[in-house]
Design a protein around this motif. Sequence first.
Motif, mmCIF file in Angstrom:
data_model
loop_
_atom_site.group_PDB
_atom_site.id
_atom_site.type_symbol
_atom_site.label_atom_id
_atom_site.label_comp_id
_atom_site.label_asym_id
_atom_site.label_seq_id
_atom_site.Cartn_x
_atom_site.Cartn_y
_atom_site.Cartn_z
ATOM 1 N N HIS A 171 0.847 -1.193 0.000
ATOM 2 C CA HIS A 171 0.000 0.000 0.000
ATOM 3 C C HIS A 171 0.884 1.245 0.000
ATOM 4 C CE1 HIS A 171 1.080 -0.506 4.225
ATOM 5 N NE2 HIS A 171 0.761 0.758 4.422
ATOM 6 N N PHE A 172 0.312 2.341 -0.458
ATOM 7 C CA PHE A 172 0.998 3.630 -0.443
ATOM 8 C C PHE A 172 0.749 4.303 0.905
ATOM 9 C CE2 PHE A 172 0.195 2.872 -4.951
ATOM 10 C CZ PHE A 172 1.446 3.109 -5.485
ATOM 11 N N THR A 173 1.756 4.972 1.393
ATOM 12 C CA THR A 173 1.620 5.651 2.668
ATOM 13 C C THR A 173 2.495 6.897 2.697
ATOM 14 O OG1 THR A 173 1.901 5.440 5.070
ATOM 15 C CG2 THR A 173 3.431 4.216 3.695
ATOM 16 N N ALA A 174 2.038 7.895 3.441
ATOM 17 C CA ALA A 174 2.898 9.038 3.729
ATOM 18 C C ALA A 174 3.859 8.639 4.840
ATOM 19 C CB ALA A 174 2.057 10.235 4.151
ATOM 20 N N THR A 175 4.963 9.324 4.930
ATOM 21 C CA THR A 175 5.969 8.974 5.942
ATOM 22 C C THR A 175 5.752 9.724 7.249
ATOM 23 O OG1 THR A 175 7.454 10.695 5.111
ATOM 24 C CG2 THR A 175 7.675 8.474 4.164
ATOM 25 N N GLY A 176 4.814 10.693 7.263
ATOM 26 C CA GLY A 176 4.612 11.501 8.459
ATOM 27 C C GLY A 176 5.423 12.779 8.458
ATOM 28 N N VAL A 177 6.261 12.971 7.432
ATOM 29 C CA VAL A 177 7.087 14.182 7.329
ATOM 30 C C VAL A 177 6.343 15.227 6.513
ATOM 31 C CG1 VAL A 177 9.291 15.119 6.552
ATOM 32 C CG2 VAL A 177 9.175 12.798 7.465
ATOM 33 N N ARG A 178 6.201 16.416 7.053
ATOM 34 C CA ARG A 178 5.515 17.503 6.348
ATOM 35 C C ARG A 178 6.426 18.061 5.261
ATOM 36 N NH1 ARG A 178 4.330 23.173 7.406
ATOM 37 N NH2 ARG A 178 2.184 23.667 6.802
ATOM 38 N N SER A 179 5.847 18.433 4.132
ATOM 39 C CA SER A 179 6.627 18.904 3.004
ATOM 40 C C SER A 179 7.443 20.146 3.355
ATOM 41 C CB SER A 179 5.711 19.217 1.819
ATOM 42 O OG SER A 179 6.448 19.833 0.772
#
Length: 480
Positions: free
Chosen positions: A446-454
Amino acid sequence: MFSRYKKQISDTAAKPQKVDPSPAAKPAPVKAESLRKPALKQAATAAPMDKERKRKERLGQIKVELHRELLDNLNLSALEHASEAELRAEISEITTEILTEKSVVLNREDRQTLNKELYDEVTGLGPLETLLQDDSVSDILVNGPQQIFIEQDGKLSLSDVTFKDERHLMRIIDKIVSAVGRRVDESNPYVDARLADGSRFNAMVPPIAVDGSLVSIRKFKKDKLAIDDLVNFGAFTEEMAAYLQAAVATRLNVIVSGGTGSGKTTTLNALSSFIDNAERILTIEDTAELQLQQTHVGRMESRPPNVEGKGEVSPRDCLKNALRMRPDRIIVGETRGEEVIDMLQAMNTGHDGSMTTIHANSARDGVSRLENMIAMAGIEMPLKAVRSQISSAVNVIVQASRLQDGSRRMTSITEITGMEGDVISMQEIFRFQRVGLTPDNKIIGHFTATGVRSHFSERFRLWGYDLPTSIYEPTVMEKF
């Protein structure tokens, strides 16, 4: 007949074992069960039944003779003005006459097949024509006259299409390259060209190609895949699409990284759809593949040297000239050599929002590859200065990958945030998380964000792309 499926009986099981009467005899050690999967040794085959094979061989021999006769009977100069229906009718009529003269009897199906193949030989690319017209085929790979592989749904398989011999294959290659003003022979044994429909064509001929000419054709997709199509196919998520739209629209410099056939050009085409229609875009490619839909697009294609070794126009030459043509953005189809210097300079000198692709296995490898290309260009710069140039020019690296099940995914989106000492600092925003493999070898993940804000969130907001913070929150796949 059943040797492929017959159980293999070992020698020890087939012969009676002698029993040692001695009481001191030790029992044979039990062999531990191997943890390795059995190797798949079945070769790729596309061999039809003997009867069908003989029929095709007979048709092939007849076709060669008829093709020679057709070239003698047809007025080739008049073919340019003849319609397809007229030409097909003419070929059918001449074929019937020749078959009657030679006392060859064919059934209706064989006659139709023969007429179609002769039409393809005269006007098209012979045996390749059927594969080129099949929309399910994305790549055609020829390893000599008797072996043609095709790629469908990301998987390679051996087709039953063949050439008669090496001369037949060379005639088709010459027909392709001469149409675009290029040549291939012993003195110039490889060539890169483009078919009439835009498909990329590459060939290498003997003596460099040992077992017959090698040809690879990357077919041109008539229907350009948009962002919505790629999201629906599972190449990436809606959140990743929203982030990429903000990155492209706010003129961040983007590099699409990946291996051969991973979908770099498709991704670059999709990203270009986020560019405003009022901007002037210049594209530079070795073989024109990009399909930009904007109004103001200038396309350039490099050119190899001629017979005398003169007249070469390299991608770097095109890039240098493009800087004088007032572009808003420059898109380089693939950066692979010394043009990397000019590309980075352009990104740093007012042509922000530019894009290109490189061959690399990860974002960090992509940066290393940029450093290597600068070194190969013969530019003597301190490593820190090279890295500083890269970190200030490149903002986002999009990693595209073709996974083992043939699917193509955007496996990572990484931002370059600057320098920390002598090291380029990077942060991953999105990734594809693999969790397993199904019994039929399909990737589970699955695709996921890493929790790091851009790092560019404030830039996005100022340009009117205020992305919600929820898209940066990691997602957890439910366990079944």
